[in-house]
Design an enzyme around this catalytic site. Structure first.
Site, mmCIF file in Angstrom:
data_model
loop_
_atom_site.group_PDB
_atom_site.id
_atom_site.type_symbol
_atom_site.label_atom_id
_atom_site.label_comp_id
_atom_site.label_asym_id
_atom_site.label_seq_id
_atom_site.Cartn_x
_atom_site.Cartn_y
_atom_site.Cartn_z
ATOM 1 N N CYS A 43 0.848 -1.199 0.000
ATOM 2 C CA CYS A 43 0.000 0.000 0.000
ATOM 3 C C CYS A 43 0.886 1.253 0.000
ATOM 4 O O CYS A 43 1.518 1.552 1.014
ATOM 5 C CB CYS A 43 -0.894 -0.051 1.240
ATOM 6 S SG CYS A 43 -1.640 1.516 1.704
ATOM 7 N N CYS A 46 0.283 3.719 2.786
ATOM 8 C CA CYS A 46 0.751 3.223 4.088
ATOM 9 C C CYS A 46 2.246 3.500 4.261
ATOM 10 O O CYS A 46 2.696 3.868 5.347
ATOM 11 C CB CYS A 46 0.501 1.720 4.218
ATOM 12 S SG CYS A 46 -1.248 1.259 4.125
#
Length: 123
Positions: A43, A46
């Site tokens: 991600c 993230c």
């Protein structure tokens, strides 16, 4: 010495166990995509948010708990019936949440140090 406890978990079952073992404490949870062998999440948001969130951990309330939860591989996360989406109503990663309250920061909000700090310091 940190005045909070940090716990790293992977998956819904480990997350539930960590929370149940710490009932009665202020629990903050950072939900992130799983990391590969090199420690990089699938991600991209993230990856960007993690240093911001970790940089604000000093502002956590004394005696609180910070749970770093990897939600799973990308394919699992994309499944609308995964436990995080179905049971916890998570809509995106990264998500930073004060467990048991409606307070949460989602995606780009996790990139703003002042918002992260506010979540850690306000009742």
């Amino acid at each position: 010495m940190a005045q909070y406890e940090q716990v790293n978990v992977r998956g819904y079952d480990e997350f539930c166990k960590a929370v149940s073992e710490r009932q009665g404490k202020d629990i903050f949870v950072y939900f992130s995509g799983d990391k590969d062998a090199q420690g990089k999440s699938w991600c991209p948001d993230c990856v960007k948010a993690e240093p911001v969130v970790k940089g604000e951990l000093a502002h956590l309330p004394e005696g609180s708990v910070f749970i770093y939860c990897q939600v799973g591989e990308r394919a699992y996360w994309k499944d609308p019936n995964n436990d995080f989406k179905k049971t916890m109503h998570l809509t995106a990663v990264p998500t930073l949440q004060k467990y048991g309250t409606p307070q949460k920061l989602v995606e780009e909000e996790c990139l703003k140090a002042e918002l992260v700090r506010m979540m850690f310091t306000e009742d």
